[in-house]
Design a protein around this motif. Structure first.
Motif, mmCIF file in Angstrom:
data_model
loop_
_atom_site.group_PDB
_atom_site.id
_atom_site.type_symbol
_atom_site.label_atom_id
_atom_site.label_comp_id
_atom_site.label_asym_id
_atom_site.label_seq_id
_atom_site.Cartn_x
_atom_site.Cartn_y
_atom_site.Cartn_z
ATOM 1 N N ARG A 55 0.809 -1.226 0.000
ATOM 2 C CA ARG A 55 0.000 0.000 0.000
ATOM 3 C C ARG A 55 0.840 1.274 0.000
ATOM 4 N N ILE A 56 2.153 1.112 -0.102
ATOM 5 C CA ILE A 56 3.011 2.288 -0.014
ATOM 6 C C ILE A 56 2.980 3.102 -1.313
ATOM 7 N N VAL A 57 2.714 4.382 -1.165
ATOM 8 C CA VAL A 57 2.801 5.293 -2.305
ATOM 9 C C VAL A 57 3.911 6.308 -2.020
ATOM 10 N N TYR A 58 3.752 7.011 -0.891
ATOM 11 C CA TYR A 58 4.761 7.996 -0.491
ATOM 12 C C TYR A 58 5.465 7.516 0.776
ATOM 13 N N ASN A 59 6.597 8.127 1.080
ATOM 14 C CA ASN A 59 7.350 7.711 2.263
ATOM 15 C C ASN A 59 7.851 8.916 3.062
ATOM 16 N N LEU A 60 8.597 8.600 4.117
ATOM 17 C CA LEU A 60 9.119 9.616 5.037
ATOM 18 C C LEU A 60 9.906 10.721 4.324
ATOM 19 N N VAL A 61 10.763 10.316 3.391
ATOM 20 C CA VAL A 61 11.598 11.308 2.697
ATOM 21 C C VAL A 61 10.734 12.200 1.795
ATOM 22 N N ASP A 62 9.689 11.605 1.195
ATOM 23 C CA ASP A 62 8.759 12.416 0.393
ATOM 24 C C ASP A 62 8.112 13.502 1.248
ATOM 25 N N VAL A 63 7.747 13.129 2.465
ATOM 26 C CA VAL A 63 7.120 14.092 3.374
ATOM 27 C C VAL A 63 8.112 15.188 3.742
ATOM 28 N N ILE A 64 9.332 14.776 4.110
ATOM 29 C CA ILE A 64 10.363 15.743 4.519
ATOM 30 C C ILE A 64 10.699 16.694 3.368
#
Lengths: 259, 92
Positions: A55-64
């Motif tokens: 279910r992963i689309v975006y991740n921690l680094v995308d948010v940062i």
């Protein structure tokens, strides 16, 4: 206002990710609003232990980096509506994030969630510094082995130096039969050496392997490990729960099995 | 306790505990080599007021000793071996 808890150990392979998954799921079972953050950038694993890898689309680094909104990157758990996962990036490295950015992120999440639980990478380098940056409390996971306890001691020292207010210990993979015959240190032995508060003792339980195979944390089920993890969750929310008698419980279960 | 237990060798968990205690004492102490260096130079400075010490022969480190309370616990201790070259050294 939520509490930020970092799950750390120093040594790898002692059960940080399993503890994070079970703690998060257990707290959600207790009707808390929880977000799990995998801070092991480059070597993410919490997603598979939680069974959310598809279910992963975006991740921690995308948010940062601002490639997406925080809400877009949060994955809702399969079973529990109040449980979310913020996965690590797999293709970046630990220097993609700074402690300041992590602190800002956890501050933002505190407004929305009761518990923000960070799965820390092994080691004491950048990834560790990122994970502890915004933490209010730390659970140090260790196993009753010389190498793991030594690393836990180092980690406890570093947590103190970084002014983490509360540090508690989880002793994982205990084998009552080995402790009884004097071939394994008990949780009490480890506590004596490290001089830190004990919050959980988890038996070495093959059900953990099965649960990880299935991507469904076993917290709260009838297995010994399931009970031990649920007790940790209750202690985290401030309940007084006596420690499981790993030996006695095992006796009862084997008695049931025989019947 | 059986008579034969007296001759039993130490359990491996006891060995683990003893080894851990030792390794942690040196780990914890060696966390700050700067502090050790400062302790060393301060000791030399103070002693040099009264005697002439052999700086090259100085051996200072943290070890551990058994607690006097006989509770089985050990405490860290500063061990220092400082050879003196000349007792009649006068301060300048």
């Amino acid at each position: 206002m939520g509490e930020v808890i970092v799950i750390t150990s120093g040594k790898g392979g002692v059960g940080k990710t399993t503890t994070t998954a079970n703690l998060g799921t257990g707290l959600a079972k207790l009707n808390k609003k929880v977000v799990l953050i995998d801070t092991d950038i480059g070597l993410r694993n919490l997603d598979v232990v939680m069974g959310l890898e598809n279910r992963i689309v975006y991740n921690l680094v995308d948010v940062i980096e601002g490639n997406c909104k925080l809400k877009q990157a949060l994955i809702r758990d399969k079973k529990y509506e109040t449980l979310f996962l913020l996965p690590a990036a797999q293709t970046k490295d630990k220097t993609s994030v700074t402690p300041e950015q992590m602190k800002k992120l956890t501050e933002e999440l505190k407004a929305e969630f009761d518990y923000i639980i960070l799965d820390c990478p092994a080691g004491i380098e950048q990834g560790f510094k990122n994970a502890i940056a915004g933490a209010d409390r730390a659970l140090v996971v260790t196993t009753p082995e010389v190498s793991a306890v030594r690393d836990a001691d180092r980690i406890i020292g570093l947590l103190e130096a970084n002014e983490i207010k509360k540090t508690q210990l989880v002793v994982n993979r205990l084998r009552p039969d080995m402790i009884k015959r004097g071939d394994m240190m008990s949780a009490d032995d480890v506590i004596d050496i490290l001089a830190v508060e004990l919050i959980g003792q988890v038996p070495d339980d093959e059900n953990i392997v099965v649960a990880t195979n299935n991507g469904e944390p076993l917290v709260g089920d009838s297995s010994l490990a399931g009970q031990a993890y649920m007790n940790i969750c209750r202690r985290v929310i401030g309940e007084q729960v006596p420690f499981l008698d790993l030996e006695a419980k095992k006796g009862i279960f084997s008695w049931f099995r025989k019947k | 306790m059986k008579f034969s237990d007296i001759f039993k060798k130490k359990s491996s968990s006891d060995v683990a505990k003893d080894r851990l205690k030792l390794v942690l004492v040196s780990d914890r102490a060696s966390c700050s080599p700067e502090i050790m260096q400062r302790i060393r130079s301060d000791i030399i400075e103070v002693l040099s007021k009264y005697v002439e010490v052999d700086i090259d022969g100085i051996d200072i480190n943290i070890t551990q000793i058994d607690s006097e309370e006989k509770d089985g616990k050990t405490l860290p201790a500063l061990y220092a071996n400082i050879p003196i070259k000349n007792m009649n050294h006068t301060a300048k």
